[in-house]
Design a protein around this motif. Structure first.
Motif, PDB file in Angstrom:
ATOM      1  N   ALA A   1      39.832  29.774  37.755  1.00  0.00           N
ATOM      2  CA  ALA A   1      39.527  29.337  38.996  1.00  0.00           C
ATOM      3  C   ALA A   1      39.917  30.247  40.267  1.00  0.00           C
ATOM      4  N   LEU A   2      41.262  30.960  40.263  1.00  0.00           N
ATOM      5  CA  LEU A   2      41.455  31.756  41.296  1.00  0.00           C
ATOM      6  C   LEU A   2      40.752  32.938  41.549  1.00  0.00           C
ATOM      7  N   LYS A   3      40.204  33.280  40.149  1.00  0.00           N
ATOM      8  CA  LYS A   3      39.316  34.466  40.366  1.00  0.00           C
ATOM      9  C   LYS A   3      37.864  34.165  40.956  1.00  0.00           C
TER      10      LYS A   3
ATOM     11  N   PRO B   1      38.592  41.427  42.315  1.00  0.00           N
ATOM     12  CA  PRO B   1      38.663  40.405  43.048  1.00  0.00           C
ATOM     13  C   PRO B   1      40.476  40.140  43.427  1.00  0.00           C
ATOM     14  N   ALA B   2      41.334  40.731  42.708  1.00  0.00           N
ATOM     15  CA  ALA B   2      42.857  40.298  43.056  1.00  0.00           C
ATOM     16  C   ALA B   2      43.254  40.927  44.300  1.00  0.00           C
ATOM     17  N   LYS B   3      42.343  42.072  44.454  1.00  0.00           N
ATOM     18  CA  LYS B   3      42.997  43.068  45.380  1.00  0.00           C
ATOM     19  C   LYS B   3      43.268  42.338  46.878  1.00  0.00           C
TER      20      LYS B   3
ATOM     21  N   THR C   1      48.139  38.031  40.347  1.00  0.00           N
ATOM     22  CA  THR C   1      47.515  39.160  40.968  1.00  0.00           C
ATOM     23  C   THR C   1      47.622  40.170  40.553  1.00  0.00           C
ATOM     24  N   VAL C   2      48.342  40.447  39.455  1.00  0.00           N
ATOM     25  CA  VAL C   2      48.913  41.712  39.075  1.00  0.00           C
ATOM     26  C   VAL C   2      47.885  42.885  38.662  1.00  0.00           C
ATOM     27  N   SER C   3      46.425  42.017  38.315  1.00  0.00           N
ATOM     28  CA  SER C   3      45.206  42.857  37.680  1.00  0.00           C
ATOM     29  C   SER C   3      44.821  43.869  38.943  1.00  0.00           C
TER      30      SER C   3
END
Length: 119
Positions: A13-15, A31-33, A74-76
């Protein structure tokens, strides 16, 4: 952690909720950047707990501790492992790394995603 079926579903959902509206660094490839501060704020809104921070080559990285468990959604965004300092952070510090419109955008988009998954 929550009423949501799994942390994986929350991550999905966050992504989907992350966007240029929630971080000017967002891209389809990563997308997490740039989403760590805003995500840590929204996670704290949803689940309580505290916000932690650590220094990285790109700046300060924010993440959460909820019920004694570290959550870094968001570590990715990072291209290499980082040593987690687990320094306490305040909401004000995390908000200083984002903006009110970015915070409202992520909070609203995530609520939409979670509501659509529960129906």
């Amino acid at each position: 952690m929550a009423d949501y079926a799994t942390s994986y579903e929350l991550f999905q959902a966050l992504k989907t909720a992350w966007s240029l509206e929630s971080s000017s660094s967002w891209s389809p490839e990563n997308p997490a950047k740039g989403q760590c501060s805003v995500t840590s704020l929204v996670m704290q809104d949803l689940f309580g707990g505290s916000i932690l921070k650590t220094k990285t080559s790109g700046g300060t990285h924010f993440y959460n501790v909820i019920d004694g468990v570290k959550w870094d959604m968001t570590v990715s965004q990072l291209d290499r492992p980082i040593p987690f300092e687990d320094s306490p952070a305040t909401r004000e510090e995390a908000m200083a790394d984002t903006s009110e419109p970015q915070y409202r955008a992520l909070k609203g988009r995530l609520a939409q995603q979670l509501n659509s998954r529960s129906t």
